[in-house]
Design a protein around this motif. Structure first.
Motif, PDB file in Angstrom:
ATOM      1  N   LYS A  39      19.349  32.463  62.807  1.00 44.55           N
ATOM      2  CA  LYS A  39      19.921  31.139  62.586  1.00 44.55           C
ATOM      3  C   LYS A  39      18.978  30.075  63.135  1.00 44.55           C
ATOM      4  O   LYS A  39      18.186  30.347  64.021  1.00 44.55           O
ATOM      5  CB  LYS A  39      21.276  31.017  63.274  1.00 44.55           C
ATOM      6  N   ASN A  70      21.952  22.914  51.267  1.00 43.86           N
ATOM      7  CA  ASN A  70      22.891  23.492  50.310  1.00 43.86           C
ATOM      8  C   ASN A  70      22.174  24.023  49.072  1.00 43.86           C
ATOM      9  O   ASN A  70      22.482  25.118  48.597  1.00 43.86           O
ATOM     10  CB  ASN A  70      23.931  22.439  49.914  1.00 43.86           C
ATOM     11  N   LYS A  75      23.898  28.383  54.800  1.00 40.08           N
ATOM     12  CA  LYS A  75      25.308  28.250  55.159  1.00 40.08           C
ATOM     13  C   LYS A  75      25.407  27.493  56.473  1.00 40.08           C
ATOM     14  O   LYS A  75      24.753  27.837  57.458  1.00 40.08           O
ATOM     15  CB  LYS A  75      25.964  29.628  55.325  1.00 40.08           C
ATOM     16  N   ARG A  76      26.244  26.473  56.486  1.00 42.29           N
ATOM     17  CA  ARG A  76      26.458  25.705  57.716  1.00 42.29           C
ATOM     18  C   ARG A  76      27.441  26.473  58.589  1.00 42.29           C
ATOM     19  O   ARG A  76      28.543  26.790  58.168  1.00 42.29           O
ATOM     20  CB  ARG A  76      27.021  24.327  57.393  1.00 42.29           C
ATOM     21  N   PHE A  95      22.561  26.334  60.949  1.00 46.64           N
ATOM     22  CA  PHE A  95      22.489  26.857  59.586  1.00 46.64           C
ATOM     23  C   PHE A  95      21.944  28.272  59.622  1.00 46.64           C
ATOM     24  O   PHE A  95      21.184  28.631  60.522  1.00 46.64           O
ATOM     25  CB  PHE A  95      21.555  26.009  58.717  1.00 46.64           C
ATOM     26  N   HIS A  97      20.649  31.624  56.749  1.00 41.77           N
ATOM     27  CA  HIS A  97      20.362  32.136  55.402  1.00 41.77           C
ATOM     28  C   HIS A  97      19.902  33.571  55.573  1.00 41.77           C
ATOM     29  O   HIS A  97      19.144  33.876  56.500  1.00 41.77           O
ATOM     30  CB  HIS A  97      19.273  31.290  54.738  1.00 41.77           C
TER      31      HIS A  97
END
Length: 135
Positions: A39, A70, A75-76, A95, A97
Protein backbone atom coordinates in the motif's frame (compact mmCIF):
# COMPACT_ATOMS: atom_id res chain seq x y z
CA UNK A 1 11.54 27.33 -31.32
CA UNK A 2 11.89 23.54 -31.37
CA UNK A 3 8.42 22.00 -31.75
CA UNK A 4 9.69 18.56 -30.70
CA UNK A 5 10.74 19.97 -27.32
CA UNK A 6 7.29 21.52 -26.84
CA UNK A 7 5.54 18.26 -27.64
CA UNK A 8 7.78 16.25 -25.33
CA UNK A 9 7.43 18.62 -22.37
CA UNK A 10 3.64 18.51 -22.61
CA UNK A 11 3.43 14.72 -22.40
CA UNK A 12 4.44 12.66 -19.36
CA UNK A 13 7.33 10.28 -19.98
CA UNK A 14 5.80 7.57 -17.83
CA UNK A 15 2.42 6.37 -16.67
CA UNK A 16 0.78 7.56 -13.46
CA UNK A 17 1.75 4.37 -11.53
CA UNK A 18 5.36 4.66 -12.74
CA UNK A 19 5.50 8.29 -11.62
CA UNK A 20 4.08 7.32 -8.19
CA UNK A 21 6.66 4.57 -7.86
CA UNK A 22 9.43 7.04 -8.68
CA UNK A 23 8.18 9.56 -6.12
CA UNK A 24 7.90 6.83 -3.46
CA UNK A 25 11.46 5.72 -4.22
CA UNK A 26 12.81 9.19 -3.42
CA UNK A 27 12.11 8.67 0.29
CA UNK A 28 9.85 11.60 1.20
CA UNK A 29 8.25 11.90 4.63
CA UNK A 30 4.82 12.86 3.24
CA UNK A 31 4.42 9.78 1.00
CA UNK A 32 5.50 6.27 1.91
CA UNK A 33 5.04 2.54 1.46
CA UNK A 34 3.32 0.42 4.08
CA UNK A 35 5.53 -1.96 6.07
CA UNK A 36 4.59 -4.90 3.86
CA UNK A 37 5.05 -2.86 0.66
CA UNK A 38 1.52 -3.43 -0.67
CA UNK A 39 0.00 0.00 0.00
CA UNK A 40 0.99 3.63 -0.35
CA UNK A 41 -0.09 6.52 1.78
CA UNK A 42 0.32 10.28 1.62
CA UNK A 43 -0.69 13.20 3.77
CA UNK A 44 0.07 16.15 1.49
CA UNK A 45 -2.01 15.99 -1.72
CA UNK A 46 -0.80 19.42 -2.85
CA UNK A 47 2.81 18.30 -2.70
CA UNK A 48 1.95 15.07 -4.53
CA UNK A 49 0.26 17.07 -7.30
CA UNK A 50 3.34 19.32 -7.55
CA UNK A 51 5.68 16.32 -7.79
CA UNK A 52 3.46 14.77 -10.46
CA UNK A 53 3.40 18.09 -12.32
CA UNK A 54 7.21 18.08 -12.43
CA UNK A 55 7.02 14.63 -14.03
CA UNK A 56 4.60 15.89 -16.69
CA UNK A 57 1.17 15.18 -15.19
CA UNK A 58 -1.42 17.89 -15.00
CA UNK A 59 -3.28 17.04 -11.79
CA UNK A 60 -4.47 20.50 -10.82
CA UNK A 61 -6.85 19.66 -8.01
CA UNK A 62 -7.72 16.86 -5.65
CA UNK A 63 -10.52 15.61 -7.91
CA UNK A 64 -8.17 15.04 -10.85
CA UNK A 65 -5.63 13.34 -8.58
CA UNK A 66 -8.34 11.00 -7.30
CA UNK A 67 -9.53 10.39 -10.87
CA UNK A 68 -6.02 9.21 -11.81
CA UNK A 69 -6.00 6.76 -8.89
CA UNK A 70 -9.45 5.53 -9.90
CA UNK A 71 -8.66 5.29 -13.63
CA UNK A 72 -5.68 3.04 -12.91
CA UNK A 73 -7.67 0.75 -10.60
CA UNK A 74 -6.28 1.79 -7.22
CA UNK A 75 -8.55 1.14 -4.25
CA UNK A 76 -8.89 3.81 -1.58
CA UNK A 77 -8.47 2.22 1.84
CA UNK A 78 -8.68 5.37 3.95
CA UNK A 79 -9.47 8.94 3.21
CA UNK A 80 -8.02 12.06 4.86
CA UNK A 81 -11.21 13.96 4.03
CA UNK A 82 -12.97 11.99 6.76
CA UNK A 83 -10.29 12.74 9.35
CA UNK A 84 -12.28 15.61 10.82
CA UNK A 85 -14.54 12.95 12.36
CA UNK A 86 -11.64 10.81 13.51
CA UNK A 87 -10.62 11.46 17.14
CA UNK A 88 -7.06 10.28 16.32
CA UNK A 89 -6.83 12.79 13.44
CA UNK A 90 -5.48 10.25 10.97
CA UNK A 91 -4.70 12.51 8.02
CA UNK A 92 -3.20 9.91 5.69
CA UNK A 93 -4.91 8.84 2.49
CA UNK A 94 -4.12 5.19 1.70
CA UNK A 95 -4.36 3.47 -1.69
CA UNK A 96 -3.61 -0.08 -2.82
CA UNK A 97 -3.40 -1.96 -6.12
CA UNK A 98 -2.67 -5.66 -6.60
CA UNK A 99 0.14 -4.89 -9.08
CA UNK A 100 1.59 -1.85 -7.29
CA UNK A 101 4.16 -3.42 -4.98
CA UNK A 102 7.27 -1.95 -3.43
CA UNK A 103 9.65 -4.74 -4.43
CA UNK A 104 8.18 -5.56 -7.85
CA UNK A 105 8.78 -2.64 -10.21
CA UNK A 106 8.10 -4.80 -13.28
CA UNK A 107 4.50 -5.47 -12.18
CA UNK A 108 3.75 -1.75 -12.47
CA UNK A 109 4.05 -2.03 -16.26
CA UNK A 110 0.97 -4.30 -16.21
CA UNK A 111 -1.23 -1.57 -14.72
CA UNK A 112 -3.36 -0.07 -17.47
CA UNK A 113 -5.60 2.93 -17.45
CA UNK A 114 -9.26 1.99 -17.51
CA UNK A 115 -11.18 4.12 -19.94
CA UNK A 116 -14.89 4.31 -19.46
CA UNK A 117 -16.59 5.05 -22.74
CA UNK A 118 -19.93 6.62 -22.20
CA UNK A 119 -22.18 6.93 -25.16
CA UNK A 120 -24.16 10.07 -25.43
CA UNK A 121 -27.81 9.35 -25.13
CA UNK A 122 -30.12 12.02 -26.35
CA UNK A 123 -32.51 12.58 -23.53
CA UNK A 124 -35.90 14.00 -24.01
CA UNK A 125 -36.79 16.83 -21.65
CA UNK A 126 -39.42 15.78 -19.20
CA UNK A 127 -42.70 17.56 -18.99
CA UNK A 128 -44.75 17.95 -15.85
CA UNK A 129 -47.32 15.48 -17.12
CA UNK A 130 -44.69 12.80 -17.75
CA UNK A 131 -43.19 13.34 -14.28
CA UNK A 132 -46.54 12.47 -12.72
CA UNK A 133 -46.26 8.95 -14.11
CA UNK A 134 -43.31 8.23 -11.80
CA UNK A 135 -45.10 9.29 -8.59
Amino acid sequence: MDIWRLVNTEQPHSSFPQALYKILGEGHSWIEWSKDGTKLRYNDPTRLMNELHVLGFKAQDLASLNKNFNDYGFKRLSDARRSRYDPCKNTWTVFAHASFLQHDEDAINNIRRRRVRRSRVSSKKSTPSSDDEFW
